[in-house]
Write a protein that holds these residues in place. Structure first.
Motif, PDB file in Angstrom:
ATOM      1  N   LYS A 169       7.803 -24.738  -2.925  1.00  0.00           N
ATOM      2  CA  LYS A 169       9.204 -24.495  -2.568  1.00  0.00           C
ATOM      3  C   LYS A 169       9.480 -23.025  -2.255  1.00  0.00           C
ATOM      4  CE  LYS A 169      10.988 -23.863  -7.277  1.00  0.00           C
ATOM      5  NZ  LYS A 169      12.014 -24.301  -8.252  1.00  0.00           N
ATOM      6  N   LYS A 232      11.183 -25.293   9.407  1.00  0.00           N
ATOM      7  CA  LYS A 232      10.134 -25.416   8.390  1.00  0.00           C
ATOM      8  C   LYS A 232       9.872 -26.859   7.962  1.00  0.00           C
ATOM      9  CE  LYS A 232      10.839 -24.122   4.174  1.00  0.00           C
ATOM     10  NZ  LYS A 232      11.095 -23.253   2.982  1.00  0.00           N
ATOM     11  N   ARG A 233      10.845 -27.770   8.114  1.00  0.00           N
ATOM     12  CA  ARG A 233      10.654 -29.166   7.711  1.00  0.00           C
ATOM     13  C   ARG A 233      10.135 -30.045   8.844  1.00  0.00           C
ATOM     14  NH1 ARG A 233      10.327 -29.824   2.273  1.00  0.00           N
ATOM     15  NH2 ARG A 233      11.687 -28.277   1.284  1.00  0.00           N
ATOM     16  N   LYS A 234      10.076 -29.490  10.037  1.00  0.00           N
ATOM     17  CA  LYS A 234       9.570 -30.262  11.175  1.00  0.00           C
ATOM     18  C   LYS A 234       8.051 -30.214  11.199  1.00  0.00           C
ATOM     19  CE  LYS A 234      13.588 -29.828  14.197  1.00  0.00           C
ATOM     20  NZ  LYS A 234      13.916 -31.268  14.103  1.00  0.00           N
ATOM     21  N   ARG A 262       3.677 -30.443   8.261  1.00  0.00           N
ATOM     22  CA  ARG A 262       4.972 -29.783   8.326  1.00  0.00           C
ATOM     23  C   ARG A 262       4.741 -28.270   8.337  1.00  0.00           C
ATOM     24  NH1 ARG A 262       8.660 -33.804   9.544  1.00  0.00           N
ATOM     25  NH2 ARG A 262       7.972 -35.697   8.465  1.00  0.00           N
ATOM     26  N   TYR A 264       6.037 -25.856   6.628  1.00  0.00           N
ATOM     27  CA  TYR A 264       5.891 -25.230   5.309  1.00  0.00           C
ATOM     28  C   TYR A 264       4.561 -25.580   4.631  1.00  0.00           C
ATOM     29  CZ  TYR A 264       7.066 -29.667   2.996  1.00  0.00           C
ATOM     30  OH  TYR A 264       7.057 -30.970   2.548  1.00  0.00           O
TER      31      TYR A 264
END
Length: 285
Positions: A169, A232-234, A262, A264
């Motif tokens: 995270k 970042k979530r794609k 993804r 990240y």
């Protein structure tokens, strides 16, 4: 005046810092994130790391000298090294001059570290309790400079971010950029009660050891991750399509082995490969 002896215990240090601030009529400014480490053991610990880690005759730059508590410890325990203490607040000049007179290896510079660091030459070590409001900017400035080693105290949250791994995270642009250029180590946590005035959060010591110089590939990576982490979530494939249009880069930058991840989840090494591929592909076009 034996300044190191005055700073030799937490009780003395707390009283001395308050006394010096009172005598000089200085009220710490929140807008400059002014807070001073008042734990003698922690100050000695920081100074001893420098003594053990770096060679003799090297130059150490301190960011945010303030009242001179860390300056005194560094100068005393590293008397074979030059210490250049930077401080933006002119109100501390008279106190710092006393330290300069006491230690022949100390030079005081009143000025903005963000403006001074990029142009500094001849010093390859930087240390300091980085002001909270410009921590990230200072870390980037250090990364782009010629410093080989940085030993800095930052907010605990920032320390956790700079050592974060892909997929976690806390993983983001600052972690990738610093880990690309340095070996990054979370050394230890310093509780908030060891500072005066007491900040709202705990701090941590971070050690950065240079792996490579900031170069064209680093610059490409820096711009790439700035764009990628807007998505970042794609998946990497979709994010790269958008970012490569922005950079007018070749489709050859899109490495097939990372398409389904993804953003990240991409490791520093994978992002470095993308940056290199983009540089190589664009040279061919």
């Amino acid at each position: 005046m034996d300044l190191h002896r005055l700073f030799s215990s937490e009780r003395n240090l707390y009283k001395l810092v308050k006394k010096l601030l009172s005598e000089e009529g200085i009220k710490p400014k929140k807008k400059l994130s002014q807070t001073f480490l008042i734990d003698a053991e922690e100050l000695e610990y920081l100074s001893s790391i420098l003594r053990k880690t770096i060679d003799k005759q090297q130059c150490i730059v301190e960011i945010g000298a303030g009242i001179g508590n860390l300056t005194t410890y560094i100068a005393s325990l590293n008397n074979d090294k030059i210490v250049v203490a930077l401080e933006i607040d002119e109100r501390f000049a008279s106190v710092l001059r006393i330290i300069q007179e006491a230690f022949p290896n100390v030079d005081i510079v009143i000025g903005d570290a963000l403006k001074i660091i990029p142009s500094m030459r001849g010093c390859n070590v930087v240390v300091g309790n980085l002001p909270y409001h410009i921590t990230s900017s200072l870390l980037v400035a250090i990364a782009k400079s010629s410093f080989d080693l940085a030993l800095v105290t930052v907010q605990k949250e920032v320390a956790e971010r700079v050592v974060a791994k892909a997929g976690s995270k806390n993983y983001g642009k600052i972690a990738i950029f610093l880990q690309h250029l340095f070996e990054v180590t979370y050394v230890k946590t310093i509780p908030l009660y060891k500072f005066y005035p007491k900040p709202r959060v705990n701090s941590a010591i971070v050690l950065l050891k240079r792996k490579k110089a900031y170069d064209l590939m680093s610059q490409t990576l820096e711009h790439l991750i700035k764009c990628l982490f807007s998505f970042k979530r794609k998946t990497a494939d979709k994010a790269l399509k958008r970012c490569l249009k922005e950079f007018e880069a070749s489709e050859k930058c899109r490495l097939q082995e990372i398409w389904r991840k993804r953003v990240y989840q991409l490791t520093v090494e994978e992002l470095e490969r993308v940056a290199i591929a983009c540089m190589y592909a664009n040279q061919k076009t």
